[in-house]
Design a protein around this motif. Sequence first.
Motif, PDB file in Angstrom:
ATOM      1  N   THR A  58       0.596  -1.086  -0.192  1.00 36.69           N
ATOM      2  CA  THR A  58      -0.257   0.130   0.251  1.00 36.69           C
ATOM      3  C   THR A  58       0.879   1.569   0.131  1.00 36.69           C
ATOM      4  N   ILE A  59       0.051   2.189  -0.082  1.00 40.32           N
ATOM      5  CA  ILE A  59       1.432   3.553  -0.139  1.00 40.32           C
ATOM      6  C   ILE A  59       1.610   3.654   1.373  1.00 40.32           C
ATOM      7  N   TYR A  60       1.023   3.138   2.617  1.00 44.04           N
ATOM      8  CA  TYR A  60       1.400   3.560   3.420  1.00 44.04           C
ATOM      9  C   TYR A  60       2.535   2.824   4.093  1.00 44.04           C
ATOM     10  N   GLU A  61       2.828   1.588   3.127  1.00 47.93           N
ATOM     11  CA  GLU A  61       3.877   0.489   3.162  1.00 47.93           C
ATOM     12  C   GLU A  61       5.295   1.290   2.477  1.00 47.93           C
ATOM     13  N   ALA A  62       4.817   1.885   1.007  1.00 45.02           N
ATOM     14  CA  ALA A  62       5.784   2.222   0.249  1.00 45.02           C
ATOM     15  C   ALA A  62       6.778   3.203   1.089  1.00 45.02           C
ATOM     16  N   MET A  63       5.588   4.383   1.989  1.00 46.08           N
ATOM     17  CA  MET A  63       5.870   5.936   2.240  1.00 46.08           C
ATOM     18  C   MET A  63       7.062   5.314   3.779  1.00 46.08           C
ATOM     19  N   LEU A  64       6.552   4.025   3.801  1.00 43.22           N
ATOM     20  CA  LEU A  64       7.695   3.133   5.141  1.00 43.22           C
ATOM     21  C   LEU A  64       9.557   3.294   4.949  1.00 43.22           C
ATOM     22  N   PHE A  65       8.859   3.095   3.894  1.00 42.99           N
ATOM     23  CA  PHE A  65      10.485   2.557   3.158  1.00 42.99           C
ATOM     24  C   PHE A  65      10.793   3.416   2.475  1.00 42.99           C
ATOM     25  N   PHE A  66      10.510   4.360   2.386  1.00 42.54           N
ATOM     26  CA  PHE A  66      10.615   5.668   1.157  1.00 42.54           C
ATOM     27  C   PHE A  66      11.648   6.635   2.236  1.00 42.54           C
ATOM     28  N   GLY A  67      10.627   6.827   3.825  1.00 37.78           N
ATOM     29  CA  GLY A  67      10.974   7.319   4.375  1.00 37.78           C
ATOM     30  C   GLY A  67      12.394   6.864   5.650  1.00 37.78           C
ATOM     31  N   THR A  68      12.418   5.387   5.545  1.00 36.34           N
ATOM     32  CA  THR A  68      13.404   4.741   5.615  1.00 36.34           C
ATOM     33  C   THR A  68      14.837   4.619   4.889  1.00 36.34           C
ATOM     34  N   VAL A  69      14.792   4.922   3.193  1.00 34.38           N
ATOM     35  CA  VAL A  69      16.126   4.994   2.855  1.00 34.38           C
ATOM     36  C   VAL A  69      16.370   6.816   3.003  1.00 34.38           C
ATOM     37  N   HIS A  70      15.248   7.124   2.798  1.00 35.24           N
ATOM     38  CA  HIS A  70      15.838   9.221   2.766  1.00 35.24           C
ATOM     39  C   HIS A  70      16.254   9.388   3.552  1.00 35.24           C
ATOM     40  N   ILE A  71      16.145   8.926   5.106  1.00 38.22           N
ATOM     41  CA  ILE A  71      16.459   9.254   6.207  1.00 38.22           C
ATOM     42  C   ILE A  71      18.211   8.803   6.256  1.00 38.22           C
ATOM     43  N   ALA A  72      18.265   7.349   5.612  1.00 39.45           N
ATOM     44  CA  ALA A  72      19.632   6.612   5.656  1.00 39.45           C
ATOM     45  C   ALA A  72      20.348   7.408   4.911  1.00 39.45           C
ATOM     46  N   PHE A  73      19.914   7.952   3.250  1.00 37.22           N
ATOM     47  CA  PHE A  73      20.730   8.630   2.217  1.00 37.22           C
ATOM     48  C   PHE A  73      21.448   9.594   2.892  1.00 37.22           C
ATOM     49  N   GLY A  74      20.162  10.277   4.128  1.00 38.66           N
ATOM     50  CA  GLY A  74      20.738  12.295   4.021  1.00 38.66           C
ATOM     51  C   GLY A  74      21.853  11.604   5.165  1.00 38.66           C
ATOM     52  N   LEU A  75      21.724  11.051   6.073  1.00 36.59           N
ATOM     53  CA  LEU A  75      22.434  11.314   7.347  1.00 36.59           C
ATOM     54  C   LEU A  75      24.327  10.250   6.135  1.00 36.59           C
ATOM     55  N   THR A  76      23.656   9.401   5.055  1.00 35.84           N
ATOM     56  CA  THR A  76      25.466   9.282   4.678  1.00 35.84           C
ATOM     57  C   THR A  76      25.773  10.154   4.111  1.00 35.84           C
ATOM     58  N   GLU A  77      25.427  11.119   3.339  1.00 34.69           N
ATOM     59  CA  GLU A  77      25.596  12.048   2.058  1.00 34.69           C
ATOM     60  C   GLU A  77      25.752  13.696   2.767  1.00 34.69           C
ATOM     61  N   MET A  78      25.073  13.333   4.693  1.00 33.45           N
ATOM     62  CA  MET A  78      25.390  14.369   5.427  1.00 33.45           C
ATOM     63  C   MET A  78      26.979  14.248   6.296  1.00 33.45           C
ATOM     64  N   TRP A  79      27.731  12.947   6.580  1.00 31.28           N
ATOM     65  CA  TRP A  79      29.199  12.644   6.387  1.00 31.28           C
ATOM     66  C   TRP A  79      30.352  11.937   5.969  1.00 31.28           C
ATOM     67  N   ALA A  80      29.401  11.655   4.836  1.00 26.18           N
ATOM     68  CA  ALA A  80      30.226  10.962   3.815  1.00 26.18           C
ATOM     69  C   ALA A  80      30.141  11.009   2.468  1.00 26.18           C
ATOM     70  N   ARG A  81      30.213  12.002   2.382  1.00 23.14           N
ATOM     71  CA  ARG A  81      29.295  13.040   0.910  1.00 23.14           C
ATOM     72  C   ARG A  81      31.114  13.004  -0.057  1.00 23.14           C
ATOM     73  N   ALA A  82      32.374  13.188   1.149  1.00 25.96           N
ATOM     74  CA  ALA A  82      33.596  13.793   0.643  1.00 25.96           C
ATOM     75  C   ALA A  82      34.053  12.135  -0.517  1.00 25.96           C
ATOM     76  N   PHE A  83      34.418  10.998  -0.210  1.00 24.42           N
ATOM     77  CA  PHE A  83      34.256  10.511  -0.727  1.00 24.42           C
ATOM     78  C   PHE A  83      33.281   9.814  -2.221  1.00 24.42           C
ATOM     79  N   ASP A  84      32.314  10.508  -2.355  1.00 19.87           N
ATOM     80  CA  ASP A  84      31.363  10.914  -3.696  1.00 19.87           C
ATOM     81  C   ASP A  84      31.690  11.615  -4.713  1.00 19.87           C
ATOM     82  N   VAL A  85      32.381  12.419  -3.699  1.00 15.47           N
ATOM     83  CA  VAL A  85      33.095  13.619  -4.859  1.00 15.47           C
ATOM     84  C   VAL A  85      34.649  13.452  -4.386  1.00 15.47           C
TER      85      VAL A  85
END
Length: 183
Positions: A58-85
């Motif tokens: 359902t949309i809410y189960e997808a939102m659960l996954f969506f939120g989890t992934v964006h929190i994790a990716f945001g945290l990763t971009e916050m402290w490990a961004r230098a490895f990406d560039v």
Amino acid sequence: MKMDLVLYLKMLKMAILSQMEYKLSFVVSSLSHFFQIIIELGGLYYLFQRFPLISGFTIYEAMLFFGTVHIAFGLTEMWARAFDVFDKYIREVYVDMLLLRPVGLFTQIMGAEFQLLRIGRIAAGGVALYFGLTQSGIHLTWDKALLLTYAILGAVMMFASLFIIQATATFFTVDALKVFNAF
């Protein structure tokens, strides 16, 4: 190890202070990241308006996954961004300068690009996660909250390891970003 941690914390403090020097720019950048993710969430909403179930979710189960992934990716971009560039550091011969310093390269690279403005992505992911949890009928208990925390931390480590693998490949091909985006 202790010296690396102390240096890394000092680098984080300097990065946060420098980003807070221009408060309006920080707020606008954070809000733009927030609204970008909210607009993506709107696209997910309209997709589920057309197709109520996608692979049984359902949309809410997808939102659960969506939120989890964006929190994790945001945290990763916050402290490990230098490895990406990292390819930029190779091209600009910045890595050679870092190798001459008496501190580990990993510590210096991690502290080079700390981006606090990714808090907007994390907040938008939190909004999606909140609605996903509350509307999907999942009752959050301590064991489920611990599982969710471990899932987010595991995703952070996975994204960070992909950034580090990409940075490692940069030693062999300067256009590692293009190679990794191909997959």
